[in-house]
Structure formats: structure tokens, C-alpha cells
Design a protein around this motif. Structure first.
Motif, PDB file in Angstrom:
ATOM      1  N   CYS A  25       0.827  -1.208   0.000  1.00  0.00           N
ATOM      2  CA  CYS A  25       0.000   0.000   0.000  1.00  0.00           C
ATOM      3  C   CYS A  25       0.856   1.250   0.000  1.00  0.00           C
ATOM      4  O   CYS A  25       0.515   2.241  -0.628  1.00  0.00           O
ATOM      5  N   SER A  26       1.989   1.260   0.676  1.00  0.00           N
ATOM      6  CA  SER A  26       2.830   2.449   0.732  1.00  0.00           C
ATOM      7  C   SER A  26       3.464   2.757  -0.613  1.00  0.00           C
ATOM      8  O   SER A  26       3.809   3.884  -0.891  1.00  0.00           O
ATOM      9  N   LYS A  27       3.598   1.767  -1.481  1.00  0.00           N
ATOM     10  CA  LYS A  27       4.179   1.998  -2.799  1.00  0.00           C
ATOM     11  C   LYS A  27       3.108   2.231  -3.857  1.00  0.00           C
ATOM     12  O   LYS A  27       3.419   2.460  -5.016  1.00  0.00           O
ATOM     13  N   ASP A  28       1.843   2.199  -3.464  1.00  0.00           N
ATOM     14  CA  ASP A  28       0.752   2.336  -4.409  1.00  0.00           C
ATOM     15  C   ASP A  28       0.794   3.669  -5.143  1.00  0.00           C
ATOM     16  O   ASP A  28       0.628   3.718  -6.355  1.00  0.00           O
ATOM     17  N   GLU A  29       1.023   4.761  -4.432  1.00  0.00           N
ATOM     18  CA  GLU A  29       1.100   6.082  -5.068  1.00  0.00           C
ATOM     19  C   GLU A  29       2.234   6.112  -6.085  1.00  0.00           C
ATOM     20  O   GLU A  29       2.079   6.624  -7.183  1.00  0.00           O
ATOM     21  N   LEU A  33       1.967   6.607 -10.274  1.00  0.00           N
ATOM     22  CA  LEU A  33       2.685   7.695 -10.965  1.00  0.00           C
ATOM     23  C   LEU A  33       3.450   7.200 -12.187  1.00  0.00           C
ATOM     24  O   LEU A  33       3.690   7.965 -13.121  1.00  0.00           O
ATOM     25  N   SER A  34       3.829   5.965 -12.191  1.00  0.00           N
ATOM     26  CA  SER A  34       4.678   5.414 -13.236  1.00  0.00           C
ATOM     27  C   SER A  34       4.115   5.691 -14.627  1.00  0.00           C
ATOM     28  O   SER A  34       2.940   5.490 -14.881  1.00  0.00           O
ATOM     29  N   GLY A  35       4.986   6.191 -15.522  1.00  0.00           N
ATOM     30  CA  GLY A  35       4.593   6.454 -16.899  1.00  0.00           C
ATOM     31  C   GLY A  35       4.790   7.906 -17.291  1.00  0.00           C
ATOM     32  O   GLY A  35       5.439   8.687 -16.598  1.00  0.00           O
ATOM     33  N   LYS A  36       4.198   8.270 -18.418  1.00  0.00           N
ATOM     34  CA  LYS A  36       4.331   9.609 -18.984  1.00  0.00           C
ATOM     35  C   LYS A  36       3.026  10.374 -18.776  1.00  0.00           C
ATOM     36  O   LYS A  36       1.959   9.888 -19.125  1.00  0.00           O
ATOM     37  N   TRP A  37       3.129  11.584 -18.216  1.00  0.00           N
ATOM     38  CA  TRP A  37       1.984  12.427 -17.923  1.00  0.00           C
ATOM     39  C   TRP A  37       2.116  13.747 -18.687  1.00  0.00           C
ATOM     40  O   TRP A  37       3.165  14.380 -18.650  1.00  0.00           O
ATOM     41  N   GLN A  38       1.048  14.168 -19.354  1.00  0.00           N
ATOM     42  CA  GLN A  38       1.040  15.419 -20.109  1.00  0.00           C
ATOM     43  C   GLN A  38       0.215  16.458 -19.347  1.00  0.00           C
ATOM     44  O   GLN A  38      -0.937  16.201 -18.980  1.00  0.00           O
ATOM     45  N   ILE A  39       0.808  17.631 -19.138  1.00  0.00           N
ATOM     46  CA  ILE A  39       0.041  18.706 -18.506  1.00  0.00           C
ATOM     47  C   ILE A  39      -1.021  19.176 -19.496  1.00  0.00           C
ATOM     48  O   ILE A  39      -0.717  19.439 -20.661  1.00  0.00           O
ATOM     49  N   GLN A  40      -2.253  19.294 -19.019  1.00  0.00           N
ATOM     50  CA  GLN A  40      -3.339  19.798 -19.848  1.00  0.00           C
ATOM     51  C   GLN A  40      -3.668  21.249 -19.527  1.00  0.00           C
ATOM     52  O   GLN A  40      -4.066  22.003 -20.404  1.00  0.00           O
ATOM     53  N   THR A 122      -5.196   9.030 -10.174  1.00  0.00           N
ATOM     54  CA  THR A 122      -5.871   7.825 -10.613  1.00  0.00           C
ATOM     55  C   THR A 122      -5.032   7.230 -11.741  1.00  0.00           C
ATOM     56  O   THR A 122      -3.952   7.738 -12.037  1.00  0.00           O
ATOM     57  N   ASN A 123      -5.541   6.204 -12.378  1.00  0.00           N
ATOM     58  CA  ASN A 123      -4.792   5.582 -13.472  1.00  0.00           C
ATOM     59  C   ASN A 123      -4.626   6.499 -14.678  1.00  0.00           C
ATOM     60  O   ASN A 123      -3.714   6.307 -15.478  1.00  0.00           O
ATOM     61  N   PHE A 137      -2.928  16.926 -15.186  1.00  0.00           N
ATOM     62  CA  PHE A 137      -2.252  16.058 -16.156  1.00  0.00           C
ATOM     63  C   PHE A 137      -3.203  14.965 -16.631  1.00  0.00           C
ATOM     64  O   PHE A 137      -4.117  14.579 -15.919  1.00  0.00           O
ATOM     65  N   ARG A 138      -2.912  14.440 -17.791  1.00  0.00           N
ATOM     66  CA  ARG A 138      -3.551  13.214 -18.261  1.00  0.00           C
ATOM     67  C   ARG A 138      -2.438  12.212 -18.521  1.00  0.00           C
ATOM     68  O   ARG A 138      -1.315  12.580 -18.866  1.00  0.00           O
ATOM     69  N   LYS A 139      -2.758  10.941 -18.356  1.00  0.00           N
ATOM     70  CA  LYS A 139      -1.786   9.889 -18.664  1.00  0.00           C
ATOM     71  C   LYS A 139      -1.625   9.859 -20.183  1.00  0.00           C
ATOM     72  O   LYS A 139      -2.597   9.834 -20.917  1.00  0.00           O
ATOM     73  N   PHE A 140      -0.407   9.890 -20.643  1.00  0.00           N
ATOM     74  CA  PHE A 140      -0.136   9.978 -22.078  1.00  0.00           C
ATOM     75  C   PHE A 140       0.153   8.623 -22.648  1.00  0.00           C
ATOM     76  O   PHE A 140       0.773   7.799 -22.089  1.00  0.00           O
TER      77      PHE A 140
END
Length: 140
Positions: A25-29, A33-40, A122-123, A137-140
Motif C-alpha cells: 500500500c505504501s508503494k501504491d502512489e 505515478l509510473s509512466g508519462k503524464w502530459q500537462i493539460q 488515478t490511473n 495532467f492526463r496519462k499519455f
């Protein structure tokens, strides 16, 4: 005697499972976060500015800040580290602090590290706040 051993074994198994769940659970955040996020968009003082050329990339404790330039069809980027503290605090720190000024002037950062509060994760959606600004951000 067998009942006692059985109770001890059950207790030990429950302790091990509890410890594993705690660490998972402590590593859930971090895993979300893992991956590429684009600022909207960036919101500051009630003003919303649409943005689609800035990306935050996360892989374990590594971080990359990317800026896309449509005119040259190229990216400028800087790498560093990220850590999630207290459940909703995200610290981003860029490497090579001696030469960071050549990149910082392209960002709204004043120094090579920045603390964000994770407002939502979220995902496919990430909302961060820092220095009176809210970043969506949105997940890219």
C-alpha cells in the motif's frame, strides 16, 4: 501442544501478511505515478492556461521533465529523482544543479527541486499543486 504451535503459526502468517500489505500500500502512489503524464492546464489565481507541450515522466524513483517544441519537432528534457512522502507529498529534484539554469528558464521552477501536493491520482488523471498553482495532467 499442537494447538499452541498451530496458533503461533497462524499468528506468524498474519504478521507476515500484514507487513506485506503495508509495504504494498505504501508503494501504491509511486506505482500509479509510473509512466508519462502530459500537462493539460495550469491554474493560478483563478486563471486557467491550457498547456499541451510539457510532460512529466516517472519510472520508480526516476523523473524526467520534458518540454516539446512544435516548431522544431524536438524535446528538451532534464532528468532527476522523485519521491512520495507523507502519502500526498511529491518531491521532484533535477540532477546537475550546477548547470540547471540552462533548463530552468524554460519552466516555472525557481530552483532544481520542487515539492508538490498530490491532489488527485488515478490511473489516467493527476492533479498536483505547488506555489499557488494547480497542474492537471492526463496519462499519455
Amino acid at each position: 501442544m499442537n494447538v499452541f504451535k498451530s496458533e503461533c503459526m497462524t499468528k506468524n502468517i498474519l504478521i507476515v501478511i500484514s507487513i506485506l500489505l503495508f509495504f504494498a500500500c505504501s508503494k501504491d502512489e509511486q506505482s500509479k505515478l509510473s509512466g508519462k503524464w502530459q500537462i493539460q492546464q495550469i491554474e493560478m489565481n483563478g486563471n486557467v492556461v491550457p498547456v499541451d507541450t510539457i510532460y512529466f515522466n516517472f519510472e520508480s524513483s526516476l523523473f524526467q521533465y520534458q518540454i516539446y517544441s512544435p516548431s522544431s519537432n524536438s524535446y528538451k528534457s532534464w532528468v532527476g529523482y522523485n519521491s512520495v512522502n507523507d502519502g500526498n507529498q511529491l518531491l521532484l529534484e533535477l540532477n546537475d544543479q550546477n548547470n540547471i539554469k540552462q533548463f530552468l528558464h524554460l519552466t516555472d521552477w525557481s530552483e532544481g527541486k520542487r515539492l508538490y501536493t498530490i491532489e488527485k491520482l488515478t490511473n489516467n488523471r493527476l492533479i498536483l499543486s505547488s506555489e499557488n498553482r494547480t497542474y492537471t495532467f492526463r496519462k499519455f
